[in-house]
Design an enzyme around this catalytic site. Structure first.
Site, PDB file in Angstrom:
ATOM      1  N   CYS A  73       0.834  -1.198   0.000  1.00  0.00           N
ATOM      2  CA  CYS A  73       0.000   0.000   0.000  1.00  0.00           C
ATOM      3  C   CYS A  73       0.867   1.246   0.000  1.00  0.00           C
ATOM      4  O   CYS A  73       2.090   1.174   0.078  1.00  0.00           O
ATOM      5  CB  CYS A  73      -0.889   0.006   1.234  1.00  0.00           C
ATOM      6  SG  CYS A  73       0.074  -0.102   2.745  1.00  0.00           S
ATOM      7  N   ASP A 124      -1.673 -28.550 -25.242  1.00  0.00           N
ATOM      8  CA  ASP A 124      -0.844 -29.251 -24.277  1.00  0.00           C
ATOM      9  C   ASP A 124      -1.794 -29.743 -23.198  1.00  0.00           C
ATOM     10  O   ASP A 124      -2.929 -29.265 -23.103  1.00  0.00           O
ATOM     11  CB  ASP A 124       0.200 -28.289 -23.716  1.00  0.00           C
ATOM     12  CG  ASP A 124       1.014 -28.927 -22.622  1.00  0.00           C
ATOM     13  OD1 ASP A 124       1.453 -30.065 -22.828  1.00  0.00           O
ATOM     14  OD2 ASP A 124       1.201 -28.296 -21.576  1.00  0.00           O
ATOM     15  N   ASP A 169       7.043 -26.089 -23.575  1.00  0.00           N
ATOM     16  CA  ASP A 169       6.194 -25.814 -24.721  1.00  0.00           C
ATOM     17  C   ASP A 169       6.714 -24.656 -25.553  1.00  0.00           C
ATOM     18  O   ASP A 169       6.238 -24.437 -26.655  1.00  0.00           O
ATOM     19  CB  ASP A 169       4.781 -25.442 -24.251  1.00  0.00           C
ATOM     20  CG  ASP A 169       4.024 -26.641 -23.782  1.00  0.00           C
ATOM     21  OD1 ASP A 169       4.337 -27.722 -24.276  1.00  0.00           O
ATOM     22  OD2 ASP A 169       3.143 -26.484 -22.939  1.00  0.00           O
TER      23      ASP A 169
END
Lengths: 57, 760
Positions: free
Chosen positions: B41, B445, B639
């Site tokens: 914050c 995949d 991948d």
């Protein structure tokens, strides 16, 4: 019409200033993120209490 | 995640690591990027600034990303002291590696924004000053006219030379390659307009075109900016996700102590420690204890793998066990499996066919025609004097500059990207949208893409007399507090009983509940399994799950079959894709039965199991050679090569940083439901784009004879060109509205207002 010979150069100076400020803002990253800041308000609601309340031992 | 040992930040002061995590500025200070987990914050930011006052300069905080960037003087303060301060203040710092490409992309974007600003501010003023000449007509030789001309020259100079610089540079590059691009007529028109106007300002008579030139630069710059915007956003993501590999390791010293060293310092044969939850920094051989490794990043296998002493642990895998591991370093740097994957990826990226935009092809022919026609027009007008010839040449080049043509494509794509972003689909490379409607095959995949990455209990079989509820409770009690995927799946259920004296060893978990000892282990660990259990484990579907048996002593109580659950939306999405005439296929590194079972559940007919990353790439390229257009949906670093070679690549957000950076589209919503939306929006965007192109061509063909005949003054040409461009932009923005009537989804108004601010 004589006043134009003062006002036109003056406007050039003002535009120069505005351009300078804008370029400085762009270079310092002011416009890097135009998307996320609008999400900040909802993010704040999930924030923990202020730092004082959870200071480390 | 707690660290096993307090981090020795001094390792970051070593020159080799300092070079990786920071760079030297021209003033001798160094700049670094640090992620702070515990930055929540504005109050945290204030505390941070107070703590770091005096140590760092130019502190910039990105609160949503939880990243700070700062510069410090390495001669006065070592980086380790700053990191220590942050650590002690409880911010949990993590140093991020610098990504040079991403830095360059950000610098480019900043330059583009300031160019637009300069063009807009100067352009507005030039038009104010040109106003008199629109009514009175310029070139009357009065002192006021001279003043206005000189002022316009002053204002137009930064607009043309600074804001228009990319066009001159592009044209120069095209000339050196003996090619024609959109920049050539733009640069030519700008140069002629600017030089002729400057000459006429000095000589004091004749028409000037500073207003047309600046307006021209402004509109073209906005078009360029819109086009590059989404790509810059992807680069920013890459910068924030730069930490896919640890930068330092804990090495055992000959004296028996432990020291923190940069990875670059490790040599083959060194012994290193990897704390629970940490990533293995380099490939190594396990020394003493068996290990549980999460190799999802390297192999895509979501379940932790058990590795015995003497087996290899791969760089990039996580220590999923409860104890620190000792490894003997076997390969460092470029020899690690992770680096080899990255190289495979780079190669696939290089082989990717360059996408040629439709507009560029069209514009290429157009530009030559425009240049020839401008020259012809000037030649015809020469009989009315050089002024008329210049005016005609400029009018032709400006009016029929393929400006609307160049805006037609990027604006339609930018509108589509924004529309998709609101639906949880981030388009990292807008030109991929143009390829989407031609897709005919979708390769999925398995783990993390069609399924969740987390394991869940898919099958439960009670074996003893204990009721099912009791078995679940016992399993949950035993696994409470452990972090590996099986424990997370079993332990998330609430339980009334508590296990004590819990111990986790290579054989599984054991603990005492209500005075009796229970254990959870792999079925092979149990000496005599009852016959029904054997039957279940031998059945055909059993291999799709990881099995865990709950036992008391040698008596089995229950079997839990764990597997990653398919995403709830997967079946519907596959149906949708099939209904569109696309062919979904499943490619996975997993075993055959698991793959078949999942494919059956979600409705995919074509499955290829046990695929290595190289197999996947080869299969995809074979499909492409057959003329198929392939959309690849994947997740994970393994991948990445396959994603990079696909016609369009889509990544799920849990995927490794690298895979996301290479993907064309990222499903930030974490749901496959974004896929049909992506296809719909791409189709709409493409039809908007065609309308835009048709309009731009029509307008250019209509206005050309007028400009050639000298009826069109350059300022009218610039105005017409601008209005035509605005029409094109407005048409592109119709995109979200068209979607609203189809799906009734919200967030459209905010999109439209966002575009209004982007284009305004």
């Amino acid at each position: 019409m004589g006043i134009l010979f003062v006002l036109v150069p003056l406007s050039l100076v003002l535009v120069g200033l505005a351009v300078g400020i804008f370029v400085w803002m762009a270079r310092s990253g002011q416009f890097d993120d135009l998307d996320n800041p609008r999400h900040r308000l909802p993010d704040d609601e999930d924030a923990p209490p202020p730092a004082g309340a959870r200071r480390r031992g | 995640m707690s660290r096993a040992a307090p981090t020795d930040w001094r390792v970051y002061d070593r020159p080799e690591l300092l070079e990786t995590v920071s760079f030297e500025r021209r003033d001798g200070l160094r700049e670094a990027l640090v992620a702070l987990e515990a930055l929540h914050c504005a109050a945290c930011v204030a505390r941070l600034e107070k703590r770091l006052a005096g140590q760092v300069r130019a502190l910039s905080v990105n609160l949503p990303a939880r990243v700070v960037e700062f510069a410090w003087d390495p001669r006065a303060v070592p980086l380790s002291r700053i990191l220590n301060t942050l650590d002690e203040a409880g911010f949990a710092p993590r140093v991020l590696a610098q990504v040079q490409d991403a830095r360059a992309a950000i610098a480019e974007r900043r330059a583009a924004v300031s160019r637009i600003g300069v063009a807009a501010l100067c352009g507005m003023q030039v038009m104010m000053l040109a106003w008199r000449s629109y009514f009175v007509g310029g070139g009357d030789g009065s002192a006021l006219d001279d003043l206005l001309r000189w002022a316009q020259w002053v204002l137009a100079t930064p607009a043309v030379l600074y804001a228009g610089w990319p066009f001159f540079r592009g044209a120069a590059r095209a000339f050196s390659e003996r090619a024609l691009n959109m920049d050539v007529p733009v640069a030519l028109a700008l140069a002629i307009a600017y030089l002729a106007s400057a000459w006429r300002t000095v000589s004091g008579h004749g028409e000037i075109y500073f207003d047309s030139a600046t307006m021209f630069v402004l509109f073209l710059s906005v078009g360029r900016f819109l086009e590059g915007r989404t790509r810059a956003r992807a680069a920013e993501r890459l910068r924030l996700l730069a930490e896919s590999q640890p930068l330092s390791a804990r090495r055992r010293t000959p004296a028996g102590g432990v020291e923190e060293v940069p990875i670059g310092r490790l040599a083959v044969g060194d012994e290193i420690l990897v704390a629970p939850g940490e990533a293995v920094p380099v490939d190594g051989v396990l020394m003493a204890d068996p290990a549980e490794l999460d190799e999802a990043l390297v192999t895509g296998e979501s379940r932790p793998v058990r590795r015995a002493p003497g087996e290899r642990a791969l760089a990039g895998s996580l220590n999923a066990g409860a104890r620190p591991l000792t490894l003997r370093v076997e390969a460092v740097g470029g020899a690690t499996t992770l680096s080899q994957l990255a190289r495979l990826l780079a190669r696939a990226q290089g082989e990717r066919p360059r996408f040629q935009q439709l507009a560029d092809r069209l514009a290429g022919h157009f530009i030559l025609a425009v240049l020839v026609l401008a020259a012809l027009g000037a030649w015809f007008a020469w009989r009315h004097g050089p002024d008329a010839a210049l005016s005609v040449a400029l009018a032709v080049m400006v009016a029929s500059c393929p400006c609307a043509l160049s805006l037609a494509v990027p604006t339609a794509f930018a509108a589509a990207s924004s529309r998709l972003a609101a639906a949880g689909v981030l388009v990292a490379r807008p030109e991929a949208l143009g390829r989407l409607p031609h897709i005919d095959t979708v390769l999925f995949d398995k783990t993390g893409t069609l399924t969740h990455t987390e394991l869940t209990v898919r099958r439960f079989e009670a074996l003893g007399d204990e009721p099912a509820g009791r078995c679940w409770e016992l399993a949950a009690a035993l696994e409470k507090g452990f972090h590996h995927p099986i424990a997370r799946a079993l332990g998330k259920r609430g339980t009334a009983v508590v296990a004590c004296a819990v111990r986790n060893d290579a054989q599984g978990v054991a603990g005492i509940v209500g005075g009796r000892e229970y254990r959870l282990c792999a079925p092979e660990q149990l000496a005599d399994l009852p016959a029904p259990a054997r039957a279940i484990l031998a059945s055909s579907g059993a291999a799709a799950c990881t099995w865990v048996v709950l036992a008391q002593g040698q008596g089995a109580l229950a079997l839990f079959g764990l597997a990653a659950a398919p995403r709830p939306e997967a079946a519907a999405v596959i149906d949708d894709l099939t209904a569109r005439g696309l062919k979904p296929e499943l490619l996975t590194g997993d075993a055959e039965p698991a793959a078949r079972r999942l494919a059956h559940e979600v409705g995919i007919a074509c499955v290829r199991a046990r695929q290595t990353p190289a197999d996947k790439l080869a299969y995809l390229q074979a499909l492409q050679r057959e003329g198929r257009r392939v959309l690849a949906v994947g997740d994970g670093l393994n991948d990445a090569p396959f994603l990079a070679a696909a016609d369009v690549a889509v990544a799920m957000p849990q995927g490794a940083a690298l895979a996301q950076a290479r993907a064309d589209v990222i499903l930030t919503g974490g749901s496959l439901a974004g896929l049909p939306q992506l296809l719909d929006t791409a189709r709409l965007a493409l039809s908007r784009m065609r309308e835009n192109l048709a309009w731009a061509l029509l307008y250019n063909l209509a206005v050309l004879p007028l400009a050639m005949g000298g009826w069109l003054k350059p300022w009218m040409a610039a105005l017409g060109m601008s209005l035509s461009s605005l029409l094109v932009v407005a048409n592109a923005l119709r995109l979200p509205a068209a979607r609203r009537s189809r799906t009734g989804r919200g967030a459209v108004e905010s999109l439209e207002s966002r575009h209004a601010t982007e284009l305004g």
